[in-house]
Design a protein around this motif. Structure first.
Motif, short mmCIF file in Angstrom:
data_model
loop_
_atom_site.label_atom_id
_atom_site.label_comp_id
_atom_site.label_asym_id
_atom_site.label_seq_id
_atom_site.Cartn_x
_atom_site.Cartn_y
_atom_site.Cartn_z
N LEU A 47 -55.21 118.92 50.66
CA LEU A 47 -55.36 117.78 51.65
C LEU A 47 -55.94 118.21 53.13
O LEU A 47 -56.95 117.59 53.60
N PHE A 48 -55.55 119.52 53.39
CA PHE A 48 -56.10 119.78 54.69
C PHE A 48 -57.47 120.19 54.61
O PHE A 48 -58.62 119.71 55.50
N SER A 49 -58.13 120.85 53.59
CA SER A 49 -59.70 121.17 53.25
C SER A 49 -60.30 119.94 53.23
O SER A 49 -61.39 119.95 53.90
N ASN A 50 -60.07 119.08 52.53
CA ASN A 50 -60.84 117.87 52.16
C ASN A 50 -60.98 117.18 53.62
O ASN A 50 -61.99 116.56 53.90
N GLY A 80 -57.04 114.00 65.49
CA GLY A 80 -55.64 114.99 65.37
C GLY A 80 -54.22 114.16 65.67
O GLY A 80 -53.31 114.45 64.74
N VAL A 81 -54.24 113.48 66.48
CA VAL A 81 -53.22 112.57 66.77
C VAL A 81 -52.85 111.51 65.47
O VAL A 81 -51.64 111.39 65.04
N SER A 82 -53.72 110.96 65.10
CA SER A 82 -53.90 109.73 64.00
C SER A 82 -53.40 110.68 62.57
O SER A 82 -52.70 110.15 61.92
N MET A 83 -54.12 111.87 62.27
CA MET A 83 -53.38 112.41 61.27
C MET A 83 -52.02 112.77 61.27
O MET A 83 -51.25 112.62 60.24
N PRO A 110 -50.82 110.72 49.70
CA PRO A 110 -51.71 111.60 50.58
C PRO A 110 -52.30 110.84 51.57
O PRO A 110 -52.69 109.60 51.52
N PHE A 111 -52.81 111.24 52.89
CA PHE A 111 -53.45 110.31 53.93
C PHE A 111 -54.40 111.28 54.51
O PHE A 111 -54.61 112.56 54.72
N GLY A 112 -55.46 110.48 55.07
CA GLY A 112 -56.60 111.01 55.89
C GLY A 112 -57.67 110.29 56.20
O GLY A 112 -57.25 109.04 56.43
N ALA A 353 -49.93 119.53 56.75
CA ALA A 353 -51.38 118.92 57.34
C ALA A 353 -51.52 118.49 58.54
O ALA A 353 -52.17 118.66 59.38
N GLY A 354 -50.38 117.52 58.83
CA GLY A 354 -50.27 116.72 60.04
C GLY A 354 -50.17 117.76 61.06
O GLY A 354 -51.03 117.61 62.22
N ILE A 355 -49.42 118.70 60.98
CA ILE A 355 -49.07 119.61 62.11
C ILE A 355 -50.60 120.63 62.21
O ILE A 355 -50.75 120.74 63.37
N ALA A 356 -50.87 121.11 61.32
CA ALA A 356 -51.97 121.78 61.20
C ALA A 356 -53.25 121.20 61.90
O ALA A 356 -53.93 121.81 62.75
N PHE A 357 -53.36 119.89 61.66
CA PHE A 357 -54.57 118.93 62.44
C PHE A 357 -54.21 118.84 63.97
O PHE A 357 -55.21 119.22 64.70
N ILE A 358 -52.91 118.93 64.31
CA ILE A 358 -52.58 118.85 65.65
C ILE A 358 -53.04 120.20 66.19
O ILE A 358 -53.80 120.12 67.31
#
Length: 581
Positions: A47-50, A80-83, A110-112, A353-358
């Motif tokens: 999820l994170f890499s995609n 980042g916020v929306s993820m 899964p979301f993105g 994934a949400g935390i990593a994107f922040i």
């Protein structure tokens, strides 16, 4: 949307643990599922890499026209916020569903970032506004603002459609919606990305086919996520060949610093400028809404039956939040829930994934990652997504509807061709001009007689006029054409006539085939505009006539059959009477 591993659709009866159980009153909702399981590691990597690849490729596209302050200081933090919000939303949805049904095996959706939407908004709105305004800082600011407000409109449409999702999926043929999505996938995700990739053939060809080996043939390195090895191979080749350099890393490091997203309302001062681009925003919102319906059904087939209405609300809400914090890219649940469930992931992968994107989006690490892993290294993932969008669409439709699908693919290529042709013309103008045998640099004493990106340049020949018209509003065009072909194949000529009439109505105000949206009596296309309107209206008339003839013949045939039945009945009666005599 994206798909990761080959996803096998199963019915709830095929999954032993999918039967709903009685709710457990002794378990708090936030403990209904384990916060982390080993399968969440693989799920997080996928999820994170995609999403990271999508975001960085989109950022590189816009970096050619927008300053870094807008791309990395506004758009990326908004993502980042929306993820974070979206991933958290679907984690909570899974926890509440598990609590309600007494389940311990659910995998959250899964979301993105909506991949087709990212390319459609970048090319069809932001780039279009930038060049329409003549380029420069003012044009860049306005392009970003119009993109953000268009994204807000898209999110609000998604939310408003949530109560009517099933009705929409019945009213619009599925082939039309999937075909329009595939038009973006094949033209922008695949063809446009492939064009960029072939500028670095030594770096990009091998990783692309390695990703196909991993995701289509199931070739894996034990304990290594499928997409990691091809990306690492591409990165090594980029550094060895000199495509990635220490200077790029140093420059990206200068942007490093904690810059959290902030609420940005200034784009909404330009809300009136969004009207011409509703032909992109509204169809995208429609396809995202239908995509949510399909993805929710796929999850139900795998045993995880989530509420459809709240799934659609989640996509729209996350998109609205993205726009309010400066991002012009829509958000959505991904195709591929079954693949994440097969990995053993539950809710931890989405939370991570949400935390990593922040962290990545707020700290400036996104630019550093792009310097270490150039977009060309990550692009093979986008190429794969572009293919899979089309393949999955074909798998959901009967072969008799394939002509409609192929018709839907074409308009997106005309939109892409416009950008390629404009880039080609701009490159020629930039080289300068020959005057009396001497080279004169552009901008000194010579310039193009007509700007290569100016709207007027597309009126120089009938072919250019046609290319421009076919590319504008191409998502709506794809939906309408595919719907017409589907109903023609099914011999429902009245329904096809209705769609042709809709095309005539929309072309009269520029929602399809138009550069901007306008009132019919204010059209600037001259005779060509009214020829479009008349062409669709004439098609509607012929199709309606065909429907009436078909109904008349059916009634006539039915009447003859009744007469034959009556005649046969009389004959049999006469024979019976004769036998009695």
């Amino acid at each position: 949307m994206a798909n990761f591993e080959g996803e096998k659709s199963t019915t709830p009866s095929e999954t032993d643990s999918c039967e709903p159980l009685a709710p457990r009153d002794d378990v708090k909702w936030y403990r209904a599922l384990p916060l982390f399981v080993p399968g969440d590691i693989d799920g997080f990597a996928g999820l994170f890499s995609n999403n990271l690849a999508n975001m960085l490729v989109g950022a590189q596209m816009l970096s050619a026209i927008l300053p870094a302050e807008i791309v990395f200081g506004r758009i990326i933090p908004g993502v980042g916020v929306s993820m974070f919000v979206g991933c958290t939303y679907y984690v909570i949805q899974a926890l509440l569903t598990a609590k309600k049904h007494g389940r311990r095996d659910l995998c959250c959706l899964p979301f993105g970032i909506s991949t087709p939407g990212l390319f459609a908004f970048n090319s069809g709105i932001i780039v279009a506004v930038f060049y329409a305004e003549g380029g420069g800082d003012h044009a860049a600011e306005l392009a970003w603002q119009v993109g953000v407000v268009s994204n807000f409109v898209q999110g609000m449409v998604n939310v408003s459609l949530s109560p009517f999702g099933p009705h929409i999926s019945r009213a619009v043929p599925m082939v039309a919606l999937l075909g329009s999505l595939s038009s973006v996938g094949l033209a922008w995700l695949y063809a446009n990305t492939l064009l960029m990739e072939f500028a670095w053939p030594l770096v990009t060809i091998a990783p692309f086919f390695l990703i196909l080996c991993a995701l289509l043939a199931g070739v894996k390195i034990p304990h290594v996520p499928s997409t990691i090895f091809p990306v690492m191979v591409g990165a090594v080749l980029a550094w060895v060949s000199g495509r990635a350099t220490i200077e790029n890393v140093r420059e990206a490091s200068s942007q490093f610093g904690w810059r959290p997203a902030t609420l940005r309302l200034e784009p909404f001062q330009e809300i009136g400028r969004v009207l011409p681009y509703l032909g992109i925003a509204i169809p995208l919102a429609l396809t995202v809404a239908i995509g949510s319906i399909q993805i929710r059904q796929m999850a139900a087939n795998a045993g995880d039956d989530y509420n459809l209405r709240w799934t659609m609300v989640g996509d729209g809400m996350a998109t609205v939040i993205a726009s309010l914090f400066g991002s012009p890219w829509g958000m959505t649940v991904f195709i591929g829930h079954g693949a994440f469930k097969a990995m053993g992931a539950q809710i931890g992968y989405a939370a991570m994934a949400g935390i990593a994107f922040i962290v990545v989006c707020f700290s400036g690490l996104s630019g550093l990652v792009l310097a270490i892993f150039p977009a060309e290294v990550l692009n093979p993932i986008i190429l794969y997504v572009g293919l899979v969008v089309c393949v999955e669409a074909l798998e959901t439709m009967p072969p008799r509807h394939w002509p409609a699908f192929l018709v839907a693919l074409v308009p997106g290529f005309f939109d892409w061709v416009q950008q390629v042709a404009s880039d080609f013309a701009a490159a020629i103008c930039k080289e300068g001009f020959m005057i009396n045998g001497s080279l004169v640099e552009a901008g000194a004493n010579a310039a193009c007689a007509m700007g290569p990106r100016a709207n007027a340049s597309w009126t120089l020949s009938p072919t250019l006029v046609a290319v421009r018209a076919l590319g504008k509003g191409y998502i709506l065009t794809s939906i309408i054409w595919a719907a017409m072909v589907v109903y023609i194949v099914e011999r429902k000529f009245g329904s096809a006539a209705l769609w042709a009439f809709i095309a005539s109505l929309l072309s009269s105000c520029g929602l399809v085939h138009g550069e901007v949206v306008f009132l019919p009596w204010n059209a600037e296309g001259g005779s060509f505009h009214w020829e479009l309107v008349g062409g669709y209206a004439l098609t509607a008339a012929f199709l309606l006539f065909t429907e009436l003839v078909q109904r008349f013949k059916t009634q006539l045939t039915g009447a003859k059959d009744m007469e034959m039945d009556a005649s046969c009945s009389d004959s049999f009666s006469e024979v019976d009477n004769a036998e009695r005599v």
